[in-house]
Design a protein around this motif. Sequence first.
Motif, PDB file in Angstrom:
ATOM      1  N   MET A  40       0.837  -1.188   0.000  1.00  0.00           N
ATOM      2  CA  MET A  40       0.000   0.000   0.000  1.00  0.00           C
ATOM      3  C   MET A  40       0.874   1.240   0.000  1.00  0.00           C
ATOM      4  SD  MET A  40      -2.898   1.200   2.750  1.00  0.00           S
ATOM      5  CE  MET A  40      -1.662   1.545   4.014  1.00  0.00           C
ATOM      6  N   THR A  41       0.523   2.195  -0.848  1.00  0.00           N
ATOM      7  CA  THR A  41       1.257   3.457  -0.892  1.00  0.00           C
ATOM      8  C   THR A  41       0.728   4.386   0.182  1.00  0.00           C
ATOM      9  OG1 THR A  41       1.601   3.236  -3.264  1.00  0.00           O
ATOM     10  CG2 THR A  41       1.867   5.431  -2.324  1.00  0.00           C
ATOM     11  N   ASP A  42       1.609   4.848   1.070  1.00  0.00           N
ATOM     12  CA  ASP A  42       1.215   5.779   2.116  1.00  0.00           C
ATOM     13  C   ASP A  42       1.378   7.230   1.694  1.00  0.00           C
ATOM     14  OD1 ASP A  42       0.560   3.794   3.988  1.00  0.00           O
ATOM     15  OD2 ASP A  42       2.643   3.594   4.601  1.00  0.00           O
ATOM     16  N   LEU A  43       2.287   7.483   0.754  1.00  0.00           N
ATOM     17  CA  LEU A  43       2.628   8.866   0.421  1.00  0.00           C
ATOM     18  C   LEU A  43       3.190   8.934  -0.989  1.00  0.00           C
ATOM     19  CD1 LEU A  43       3.201  11.857   1.372  1.00  0.00           C
ATOM     20  CD2 LEU A  43       5.453  11.025   2.080  1.00  0.00           C
ATOM     21  N   THR A  44       2.685   9.883  -1.771  1.00  0.00           N
ATOM     22  CA  THR A  44       3.229  10.144  -3.098  1.00  0.00           C
ATOM     23  C   THR A  44       3.604  11.615  -3.182  1.00  0.00           C
ATOM     24  OG1 THR A  44       1.833   8.441  -4.084  1.00  0.00           O
ATOM     25  CG2 THR A  44       2.837  10.026  -5.573  1.00  0.00           C
ATOM     26  N   VAL A  45       4.846  11.886  -3.536  1.00  0.00           N
ATOM     27  CA  VAL A  45       5.378  13.247  -3.586  1.00  0.00           C
ATOM     28  C   VAL A  45       5.874  13.539  -4.995  1.00  0.00           C
ATOM     29  CG1 VAL A  45       7.103  14.849  -2.663  1.00  0.00           C
ATOM     30  CG2 VAL A  45       6.053  13.150  -1.153  1.00  0.00           C
ATOM     31  N   ALA A  46       5.460  14.677  -5.533  1.00  0.00           N
ATOM     32  CA  ALA A  46       5.960  15.161  -6.825  1.00  0.00           C
ATOM     33  C   ALA A  46       6.711  16.463  -6.606  1.00  0.00           C
ATOM     34  CB  ALA A  46       4.804  15.363  -7.807  1.00  0.00           C
ATOM     35  N   SER A  47       7.684  16.722  -7.457  1.00  0.00           N
ATOM     36  CA  SER A  47       8.472  17.950  -7.358  1.00  0.00           C
ATOM     37  C   SER A  47       8.804  18.451  -8.752  1.00  0.00           C
ATOM     38  CB  SER A  47       9.766  17.684  -6.564  1.00  0.00           C
ATOM     39  OG  SER A  47      10.574  18.846  -6.514  1.00  0.00           O
ATOM     40  N   TRP A  48       8.787  19.804  -8.896  1.00  0.00           N
ATOM     41  CA  TRP A  48       9.016  20.374 -10.229  1.00  0.00           C
ATOM     42  C   TRP A  48       9.522  21.806 -10.108  1.00  0.00           C
ATOM     43  CZ3 TRP A  48       4.622  21.514 -14.294  1.00  0.00           C
ATOM     44  CH2 TRP A  48       5.197  21.674 -15.561  1.00  0.00           C
ATOM     45  N   ASN A  49      10.620  22.088 -10.774  1.00  0.00           N
ATOM     46  CA  ASN A  49      11.080  23.463 -10.951  1.00  0.00           C
ATOM     47  C   ASN A  49      10.350  24.023 -12.173  1.00  0.00           C
ATOM     48  OD1 ASN A  49      12.447  25.836 -11.692  1.00  0.00           O
ATOM     49  ND2 ASN A  49      14.378  25.116 -10.826  1.00  0.00           N
ATOM     50  N   ILE A  50       9.404  24.929 -11.955  1.00  0.00           N
ATOM     51  CA  ILE A  50       8.545  25.395 -13.051  1.00  0.00           C
ATOM     52  C   ILE A  50       9.088  26.634 -13.756  1.00  0.00           C
ATOM     53  CG2 ILE A  50       6.500  24.417 -11.955  1.00  0.00           C
ATOM     54  CD1 ILE A  50       5.703  27.295 -11.170  1.00  0.00           C
ATOM     55  N   ARG A  51      10.232  27.156 -13.331  1.00  0.00           N
ATOM     56  CA  ARG A  51      10.863  28.309 -13.964  1.00  0.00           C
ATOM     57  C   ARG A  51       9.871  29.462 -14.136  1.00  0.00           C
ATOM     58  NH1 ARG A  51      14.513  28.497 -19.469  1.00  0.00           N
ATOM     59  NH2 ARG A  51      12.572  27.767 -20.389  1.00  0.00           N
ATOM     60  N   ILE A 111      -0.112  24.725 -15.147  1.00  0.00           N
ATOM     61  CA  ILE A 111      -1.171  24.163 -14.304  1.00  0.00           C
ATOM     62  C   ILE A 111      -1.740  22.908 -14.934  1.00  0.00           C
ATOM     63  CG2 ILE A 111      -3.480  24.602 -13.371  1.00  0.00           C
ATOM     64  CD1 ILE A 111      -2.646  27.542 -13.052  1.00  0.00           C
ATOM     65  N   GLY A 112      -1.839  22.873 -16.266  1.00  0.00           N
ATOM     66  CA  GLY A 112      -2.329  21.690 -16.945  1.00  0.00           C
ATOM     67  C   GLY A 112      -1.487  20.466 -16.660  1.00  0.00           C
ATOM     68  N   ALA A 113      -0.178  20.668 -16.541  1.00  0.00           N
ATOM     69  CA  ALA A 113       0.704  19.549 -16.197  1.00  0.00           C
ATOM     70  C   ALA A 113       0.525  19.149 -14.738  1.00  0.00           C
ATOM     71  CB  ALA A 113       2.155  19.933 -16.467  1.00  0.00           C
ATOM     72  N   ILE A 114       0.404  20.123 -13.844  1.00  0.00           N
ATOM     73  CA  ILE A 114       0.259  19.840 -12.412  1.00  0.00           C
ATOM     74  C   ILE A 114      -1.036  19.084 -12.147  1.00  0.00           C
ATOM     75  CG2 ILE A 114      -0.050  20.916 -10.140  1.00  0.00           C
ATOM     76  CD1 ILE A 114       1.823  23.160 -11.123  1.00  0.00           C
ATOM     77  N   VAL A 115      -2.099  19.430 -12.857  1.00  0.00           N
ATOM     78  CA  VAL A 115      -3.393  18.763 -12.683  1.00  0.00           C
ATOM     79  C   VAL A 115      -3.258  17.253 -12.878  1.00  0.00           C
ATOM     80  CG1 VAL A 115      -5.651  18.458 -13.791  1.00  0.00           C
ATOM     81  CG2 VAL A 115      -4.851  20.760 -13.216  1.00  0.00           C
ATOM     82  N   ASP A 116      -2.366  16.839 -13.747  1.00  0.00           N
ATOM     83  CA  ASP A 116      -2.205  15.412 -14.054  1.00  0.00           C
ATOM     84  C   ASP A 116      -1.358  14.663 -13.035  1.00  0.00           C
ATOM     85  OD1 ASP A 116      -3.759  15.656 -16.349  1.00  0.00           O
ATOM     86  OD2 ASP A 116      -2.035  16.036 -17.653  1.00  0.00           O
ATOM     87  N   PHE A 117      -0.744  15.376 -12.075  1.00  0.00           N
ATOM     88  CA  PHE A 117       0.082  14.703 -11.077  1.00  0.00           C
ATOM     89  C   PHE A 117      -0.822  13.910 -10.124  1.00  0.00           C
ATOM     90  CE2 PHE A 117       3.609  18.188 -11.112  1.00  0.00           C
ATOM     91  CZ  PHE A 117       3.919  17.841 -12.409  1.00  0.00           C
ATOM     92  N   ASP A 118      -0.608  12.627 -10.007  1.00  0.00           N
ATOM     93  CA  ASP A 118      -1.334  11.803  -9.045  1.00  0.00           C
ATOM     94  C   ASP A 118      -0.502  11.746  -7.772  1.00  0.00           C
ATOM     95  OD1 ASP A 118      -3.022  10.109  -7.752  1.00  0.00           O
ATOM     96  OD2 ASP A 118      -2.477   8.327  -8.900  1.00  0.00           O
ATOM     97  N   ALA A 119      -0.572  12.816  -6.984  1.00  0.00           N
ATOM     98  CA  ALA A 119       0.309  12.965  -5.830  1.00  0.00           C
ATOM     99  C   ALA A 119      -0.477  13.473  -4.621  1.00  0.00           C
ATOM    100  CB  ALA A 119       1.450  13.930  -6.144  1.00  0.00           C
ATOM    101  N   ASP A 120       0.044  13.156  -3.437  1.00  0.00           N
ATOM    102  CA  ASP A 120      -0.499  13.725  -2.202  1.00  0.00           C
ATOM    103  C   ASP A 120       0.063  15.111  -1.941  1.00  0.00           C
ATOM    104  OD1 ASP A 120      -2.017  11.363  -1.285  1.00  0.00           O
ATOM    105  OD2 ASP A 120      -0.017  10.457  -1.154  1.00  0.00           O
ATOM    106  N   VAL A 121       1.333  15.290  -2.290  1.00  0.00           N
ATOM    107  CA  VAL A 121       2.025  16.557  -2.069  1.00  0.00           C
ATOM    108  C   VAL A 121       2.787  16.916  -3.337  1.00  0.00           C
ATOM    109  CG1 VAL A 121       3.670  17.822  -0.633  1.00  0.00           C
ATOM    110  CG2 VAL A 121       2.284  15.992   0.382  1.00  0.00           C
TER     111      VAL A 121
END
Length: 242
Positions: A1-12, A27-37
Motif C-alpha cells: 500500500m502506498t502511504d505517500l506520493t510526492v511530486a516535485s518540479w522546478n517550473i521556472r 497548471i495543466g501539467a500539475i493537474v495530471d500529477f497523481d500525488a499527495d504533495v
Amino acid sequence: MTDLTVASWNIRAGLGRDFRRRPSRTIGAIVDFDADVVLLQEADFRIPPRHAALPRMQGRIGPFEVIDLTPSAVGLGWHGIAMLKRPGTEVGAIHLHDLPALEPRGVVIVDLTVRGVAVRIVGVHLGLLRGNRRKQISFIVARLAELDHRPTVIAGDYNEWRDQRGFEAVPDWLCIHSPGPTFPAGRPFLNLDRLVYSRDLELLSSGVIAGPNAIMASDHRPIIGQFRHLSPRDAVRAAGSE
C-alpha cells in the motif's frame, strides 16, 4: 500500500522551452500529477515583492490546495518554493528558514498527516555552487535534528548532477535517490532533481514525468516518488540488508 506520493518540479516561473510564459500550460501539467504533495520551485518571480507565477482560484491550483508559506499575499511560497496538497491532508507545524548562500535561498519544512500517517515534507532549491550546496544540506540536516523524528522526504531541485559528490553532509538516516535525468527538459541528461528520504520509508516506485505539457512548460521535467511507511522492525531489516 502506498502511504505517500510526492511530486516535485522546478517550473521556472511558468516560462516554457518556447520562451513563452503560459501559466495555464504549467497548471495543466500539475493537474495530471497523481500525488499527495506537490513541491514547486521558482513558483514566484525573483524581483520583490515576488508575485506568484501561477494564479490560484479559491486557494487552489488545479485540484491541489496551496499551503500558505508566503509572508505576503502576493506569492505562492518561500524563496519561490511552494507546497500543494491533496484535499483532506492535514497541515501541522511549518518551519521556514533562510539558507546560507551568496544568493537568496530558503528551505520549507512542513509536518503533514496523509491518510492518518504523520510525515514531514521538506522543499529545497539549492544553490548553484557546490560549496554552498554542502553548507545548505548541513544547515537543513541540523534544523531537522532539532525536531521530533517522523518519516521525512526532502524533495526538490538540488542543482547537483553528480551522484558521488556534493552529498557528503547527508547523514546515514537518509537515502538519496534520483528518479532519472530531468534537465534540460527537451533532452535531459543531468539528474538535478532528487528525492532524499528517511529509512523508515520504503521507496516503492519513482519516475520522471514526461507528459507533453510537462516537457514543454519548463526547462526541468517533474519527478514523482511513491513511499510506504515501514514499521520499526522492517526499517531495521531494510537497513541490515544494505
